[in-house]
Write a protein that holds these residues in place. Sequence first.
Motif, PDB file in Angstrom:
ATOM      1  N   ARG A 222       0.840  -1.207   0.000  1.00 37.61           N
ATOM      2  CA  ARG A 222       0.000   0.000   0.000  1.00 37.61           C
ATOM      3  C   ARG A 222       0.875   1.259   0.000  1.00 37.61           C
ATOM      4  O   ARG A 222       0.556   2.248  -0.662  1.00 37.61           O
ATOM      5  CB  ARG A 222      -0.943  -0.010   1.200  1.00 37.61           C
ATOM      6  N   GLU A 223       1.970   1.243   0.756  1.00 41.92           N
ATOM      7  CA  GLU A 223       2.886   2.389   0.724  1.00 41.92           C
ATOM      8  C   GLU A 223       3.485   2.548  -0.666  1.00 41.92           C
ATOM      9  O   GLU A 223       3.637   3.669  -1.168  1.00 41.92           O
ATOM     10  CB  GLU A 223       3.990   2.226   1.768  1.00 41.92           C
ATOM     11  N   LEU A 224       3.831   1.448  -1.305  1.00 36.30           N
ATOM     12  CA  LEU A 224       4.321   1.522  -2.673  1.00 36.30           C
ATOM     13  C   LEU A 224       3.263   2.137  -3.587  1.00 36.30           C
ATOM     14  O   LEU A 224       3.545   3.065  -4.351  1.00 36.30           O
ATOM     15  CB  LEU A 224       4.693   0.133  -3.183  1.00 36.30           C
ATOM     16  N   ALA A 225       2.042   1.631  -3.503  1.00 37.03           N
ATOM     17  CA  ALA A 225       0.992   2.051  -4.432  1.00 37.03           C
ATOM     18  C   ALA A 225       0.548   3.483  -4.207  1.00 37.03           C
ATOM     19  O   ALA A 225       0.279   4.219  -5.169  1.00 37.03           O
ATOM     20  CB  ALA A 225      -0.202   1.108  -4.316  1.00 37.03           C
ATOM     21  N   ASP A 226       0.456   3.914  -2.949  1.00 35.74           N
ATOM     22  CA  ASP A 226      -0.145   5.217  -2.645  1.00 35.74           C
ATOM     23  C   ASP A 226       0.863   6.345  -2.495  1.00 35.74           C
ATOM     24  O   ASP A 226       0.504   7.514  -2.631  1.00 35.74           O
ATOM     25  CB  ASP A 226      -0.972   5.120  -1.355  1.00 35.74           C
ATOM     26  N   VAL A 227       2.122   6.020  -2.186  1.00 33.68           N
ATOM     27  CA  VAL A 227       3.109   7.062  -1.904  1.00 33.68           C
ATOM     28  C   VAL A 227       4.290   7.027  -2.868  1.00 33.68           C
ATOM     29  O   VAL A 227       4.657   8.048  -3.455  1.00 33.68           O
ATOM     30  CB  VAL A 227       3.625   6.944  -0.449  1.00 33.68           C
ATOM     31  N   LEU A 228       4.894   5.871  -3.044  1.00 38.33           N
ATOM     32  CA  LEU A 228       6.166   5.803  -3.758  1.00 38.33           C
ATOM     33  C   LEU A 228       6.017   5.714  -5.273  1.00 38.33           C
ATOM     34  O   LEU A 228       6.854   6.237  -6.011  1.00 38.33           O
ATOM     35  CB  LEU A 228       6.984   4.613  -3.245  1.00 38.33           C
ATOM     36  N   LEU A 229       4.975   5.055  -5.755  1.00 42.00           N
ATOM     37  CA  LEU A 229       4.818   4.862  -7.195  1.00 42.00           C
ATOM     38  C   LEU A 229       4.133   6.007  -7.943  1.00 42.00           C
ATOM     39  O   LEU A 229       4.442   6.243  -9.122  1.00 42.00           O
ATOM     40  CB  LEU A 229       4.054   3.564  -7.469  1.00 42.00           C
ATOM     41  N   PRO A 230       3.183   6.749  -7.342  1.00 37.87           N
ATOM     42  CA  PRO A 230       2.468   7.769  -8.125  1.00 37.87           C
ATOM     43  C   PRO A 230       3.336   8.786  -8.858  1.00 37.87           C
ATOM     44  O   PRO A 230       3.011   9.137 -10.009  1.00 37.87           O
ATOM     45  CB  PRO A 230       1.565   8.433  -7.073  1.00 37.87           C
ATOM     46  N   PRO A 231       4.442   9.292  -8.285  1.00 34.47           N
ATOM     47  CA  PRO A 231       5.242  10.239  -9.076  1.00 34.47           C
ATOM     48  C   PRO A 231       5.808   9.615 -10.349  1.00 34.47           C
ATOM     49  O   PRO A 231       5.856  10.269 -11.399  1.00 34.47           O
ATOM     50  CB  PRO A 231       6.363  10.650  -8.111  1.00 34.47           C
ATOM     51  N   PHE A 232       6.228   8.356 -10.271  1.00 29.39           N
ATOM     52  CA  PHE A 232       6.760   7.678 -11.449  1.00 29.39           C
ATOM     53  C   PHE A 232       5.652   7.457 -12.484  1.00 29.39           C
ATOM     54  O   PHE A 232       5.867   7.661 -13.686  1.00 29.39           O
ATOM     55  CB  PHE A 232       7.386   6.342 -11.043  1.00 29.39           C
ATOM     56  N   GLU A 233       4.480   7.052 -12.020  1.00 28.36           N
ATOM     57  CA  GLU A 233       3.375   6.850 -12.951  1.00 28.36           C
ATOM     58  C   GLU A 233       3.019   8.153 -13.662  1.00 28.36           C
ATOM     59  O   GLU A 233       2.752   8.164 -14.876  1.00 28.36           O
ATOM     60  CB  GLU A 233       2.155   6.304 -12.214  1.00 28.36           C
ATOM     61  N   MET A 234       3.022   9.253 -12.934  1.00 22.50           N
ATOM     62  CA  MET A 234       2.704  10.542 -13.539  1.00 22.50           C
ATOM     63  C   MET A 234       3.724  10.906 -14.616  1.00 22.50           C
ATOM     64  O   MET A 234       3.357  11.362 -15.714  1.00 22.50           O
ATOM     65  CB  MET A 234       2.665  11.618 -12.453  1.00 22.50           C
ATOM     66  N   ALA A 235       5.002  10.691 -14.323  1.00 25.62           N
ATOM     67  CA  ALA A 235       6.043  11.039 -15.292  1.00 25.62           C
ATOM     68  C   ALA A 235       6.004  10.129 -16.512  1.00 25.62           C
ATOM     69  O   ALA A 235       6.352  10.546 -17.621  1.00 25.62           O
ATOM     70  CB  ALA A 235       7.418  10.978 -14.624  1.00 25.62           C
ATOM     71  N   VAL A 236       5.580   8.874 -16.317  1.00 28.31           N
ATOM     72  CA  VAL A 236       5.460   7.948 -17.447  1.00 28.31           C
ATOM     73  C   VAL A 236       4.231   8.281 -18.277  1.00 28.31           C
ATOM     74  O   VAL A 236       4.307   8.481 -19.493  1.00 28.31           O
ATOM     75  CB  VAL A 236       5.396   6.490 -16.938  1.00 28.31           C
ATOM     76  N   ARG A 237       3.068   8.354 -17.638  1.00 28.46           N
ATOM     77  CA  ARG A 237       1.815   8.520 -18.373  1.00 28.46           C
ATOM     78  C   ARG A 237       1.618   9.949 -18.875  1.00 28.46           C
ATOM     79  O   ARG A 237       1.167  10.169 -20.001  1.00 28.46           O
ATOM     80  CB  ARG A 237       0.635   8.130 -17.484  1.00 28.46           C
ATOM     81  N   ASP A 238       1.928  10.940 -18.038  1.00 27.90           N
ATOM     82  CA  ASP A 238       1.679  12.340 -18.393  1.00 27.90           C
ATOM     83  C   ASP A 238       2.906  13.019 -18.991  1.00 27.90           C
ATOM     84  O   ASP A 238       2.768  13.930 -19.816  1.00 27.90           O
ATOM     85  CB  ASP A 238       1.221  13.127 -17.165  1.00 27.90           C
ATOM     86  N   GLY A 239       4.092  12.614 -18.551  1.00 31.33           N
ATOM     87  CA  GLY A 239       5.314  13.256 -19.029  1.00 31.33           C
ATOM     88  C   GLY A 239       5.944  12.561 -20.220  1.00 31.33           C
ATOM     89  O   GLY A 239       6.809  13.138 -20.882  1.00 31.33           O
ATOM     90  N   GLY A 240       5.535  11.315 -20.505  1.00 31.09           N
ATOM     91  CA  GLY A 240       6.104  10.596 -21.638  1.00 31.09           C
ATOM     92  C   GLY A 240       7.587  10.356 -21.516  1.00 31.09           C
ATOM     93  O   GLY A 240       8.324  10.371 -22.510  1.00 31.09           O
ATOM     94  N   VAL A 241       8.063  10.108 -20.307  1.00 31.24           N
ATOM     95  CA  VAL A 241       9.496   9.938 -20.102  1.00 31.24           C
ATOM     96  C   VAL A 241      10.007   8.765 -20.933  1.00 31.24           C
ATOM     97  O   VAL A 241       9.309   7.775 -21.147  1.00 31.24           O
ATOM     98  CB  VAL A 241       9.798   9.736 -18.602  1.00 31.24           C
TER      99      VAL A 241
END
Length: 766
Positions: A222-241
Motif C-alpha cells: 500500500r505504501e508503494l501504491a499510494d506514496v512511492l509509485l504515483p510520481p513515477f506513474e505521472m512522469a510515465v503517463r503524463d510526461g512521456g518519459v
Amino acid sequence: MSDVGLPPVSERVRSLHARMTLDEKLAQLVGYWVDQGDELVAPMAGEMATSTKYEDASAHGIGHLTRVYGTRPVDPVERAAWLWNEQRRLREQTRLGIPAIVHEECLTGLAAWKAATFPTPLAWGASFDPDLVDEMGRLIGDSMRQLGIHQGLAPVLDVIRDPRWGRVDECIAEDPYVVGTIGTAYVRGLQDAGIHATLKHFVGYSTSQAGRNHAPVHAGPRELADVLLPPFEMAVRDGGVRSVMNSYSEIDGVPVAASEELLTDLLRERWGFDGVVVSDYFSVAFLHTMHAVAEDLGEAAALALAAGIDVELPTGDAFAQPLARAVRDGLVDEELIDRAVLRVLAEKEELGLLDETFDEPPAEIDLDTPAHRDVARRLAEESLVLLSNDGLLPLDRQAPTRLALLGPNADSAEALMGCYSFVNHVLAHHPEVPLGLELPSLADALRVEFADAAIDVVAGCDVTGHDASGIPDAVVAAREADVAVVVVGDRAGLFGRGTVGEGNDVDDLELPGIQRRLVEEVVATGVPTIVVVLSGRPYAIGWAISGPATPSAVVQAFFPGEEGGPAIAALLSGRAAPSGRLPVSLPRSAGAQPYTYLHPILGGPSEVTSADSTPALPFGYGLTYTTFEHSRLTAPEESATNAEFTVSVDVVNTGGRAGVDVVQLYARDLYASVTRPVAQLVGYARVPLEAGQRAVVEFQVPSARLAFADRRGVRIVEPGDVQLWVGGSCEEQETSASMRLTGPVHEVTAADGRTVSVDVTAPVDA
C-alpha cells in the motif's frame, strides 16, 4: 518474441537488428566509462571498474558513453571535438556504424565544468513552481544537446520518508503529488530540448531502513501504491518519459534490479512504458556482490535482463562477457537480449543517432548564459523559506552600518550547491582547478547588497568537528555589529566526504559539529541575529524557532545554487520577498523518524505514548513579508466517485507589501476501508498579489486524487465523507468545507486524471 513493452519498431531498426551478431547485440546493451579514474563519483566504483580496454569494448560498437564531460574537469569545446571524432569512428570503423548514446548527470544542471548550477531538487519542491522547473529543464537540455549529449540521469522521484538519508537533497518533497508534478515538469522541459530524461530511482530507494544508503526496504504494497509509485506513474503517463533507472533497493527481500513484477509487469504492461530501462551504476553486478541472489555475474545479468533492465551502466561488468558466456552455454534465451536491443536501437533512431553525421563540433559554447542565470536566480529566490521573523526582516539596506557575517558557510560558494553539482561531485577531487563559473558566496553578495555597510566575516567554527577556538572572535564581531547573520548548515559531498549527499547518512538531526553552539552564543549577545541554514536536509532546529532565546529570524535555504548568494541577500534586504514553503516537515528529532505528514491517526501524538513525533514545523509552512487571508472555501455537497469536482477559495493580501501566496488545498477521507492520512495535499497554486488585492483560486479536482489501494491492492475511490481545507500548511485549517463522494466504488484506470487544473481570476482590489 513478445512485443510487450516495445516501442513502435521501424523496419529499419528490425533490419539492422537482423544483421547483428551476438557480440554486436551485447555491445549495444552496455556503457563504457572512458574517463573513469581514481575519483569516487559512484558507489563502489573502484571495486567494480572494468579492466577491459575501450578499444576492445567498442570493437563491435557501444551502447552508451558514460559521463564523458562529467567525470573530470574538461574543457567543453575540446571535449566536444574528441566526442565528435569518437562518434565518427564508431560510425565509420565498426561494422554496423551505430553511434553511442552519451549520458550525463543533470540533477542540478549539467554536471560538467563551466556549466550552470541550479538549485537542488529540494529547492524545486520549496518553490512549488512546476512551470519554472520546466523552464530550467529546457535550458539544461539545450546545453546538453549542444555538446552531443542525448540522455540525462534525472530527475529523482523518490519521495522523502526519512531526513537522515543522505540523498534527501536530491529529492523534491515528502508529498508524492508535489514530487510528481514538479518532476514531470522537469521531464517535459528536458525532453522538449531533445534530451531523454531518466527517472530515478525506481522504486523505494528513499524508504531504506534507518535512513541508510543501500539498506533494505520494508515498504508494504500500500505504501508503494499510494506514496512511492504515483510520481513515477505521472512522469510515465503524463510526461512521456523515455528512460527509467532501477533503484539499488531490495524490497521485502527482492532486489528491484531482479523484479520482473516492477520493471515489466507494472512499468511496461500496466503503465504502458515503451522506453529503455537502464541500470543504476553497478546495480546488475550488485545482484551478485551485495544482494547475493546470483552466484556470479552471468547469473546476475540473466536475472536483470529477464526482469526488464535493458542497458547496464556505467560499464559492461555483467552484460558483456559474463552474459555472452551464459547465452552460449544455453543459460539465457537470446530472445531476452533481442528485446532489449530493439528498445535501444529504437531509442537511438528516435534521438536521430542513426542519421547523425557528426560533421562539425561546436567551436564555442556558453553553458552559463544570462538566461541560465536568470532562471537560477528566480528559482533560488522562490525556494527560500522564511521560518521565523520577529519583524527584523527585511533589513533596511541603508540602516545597518556594520554587519557581522558569521558561520562556516558565510563565505563558501561550495555551501550553496548540492551533492550532484559538478563543484561538489567532481571538482572536490581537483582542488587545483578553478570553479569555472561565477559563484558568489553569501559574503560576496551581501557586500553588493549592503554596499554602505561594513561587513566583518568570521567563520567561528567549521561545518564539522569540535574546535570552538574561533567562537569567541565571532561573538566579539557580533557585539560590535548592528545585526549578526549566522550562516550554518551542510557541506555536500559523496560517501563520507561531506555532511549530506550520497552515502552521507546520519543517525541524528542536530546541526553538524558545534554550529548550534555558535548560534546560541551569538544570540546570547543580545544583538539582533538572523540565522541562515544552507543545507541539503531539514535539521531539528526547533530550538531556533521557539524558546526562551531564539534568533530574530531564521531562513532555510536548500542548496540554492549559483545565484543562491544574491538570492539570500535580496531576501534579507527585502528586494525579493520570501515565498518558499517547506517541502518536507522540519523534524522534532532524529528519534521521531521516519515521519511523514501523510500519517494516519495512529501516526500522530496521543495519550498512550510519551513520545511525540509532531514536527517542529509542518509540511507546507513558510512566512512572507505580508499576510494572506483565505476564506469562502466552496465545494459541491456531492460528487461521483468517478467524476471531477470544483473547489474554490478567496485569497486576499491583507498586508502592506506585495507577495506570493502558495495556496494549498488539503483533504481528509474521514472513514474508509483502510486507514487514511489525517491530511493529504490535493492541489496547490502560486498566487502573486499586490497589497490589498484579492483573487479567487479554482481547483478542478479529479476524484482519483483521493484514490488509495484497497485490501486487494487495487487503487480505488470509495464513496464517503471528505473534509477539505485551505491554510498556511497541512496543519492550518483556515477555511474548510465538506463534501460527500457518492456512487459505487470506482477502480482507477489510466483514463482517470492524475493532476489538478488550477484557474486564478485576475486580481482586483479587495
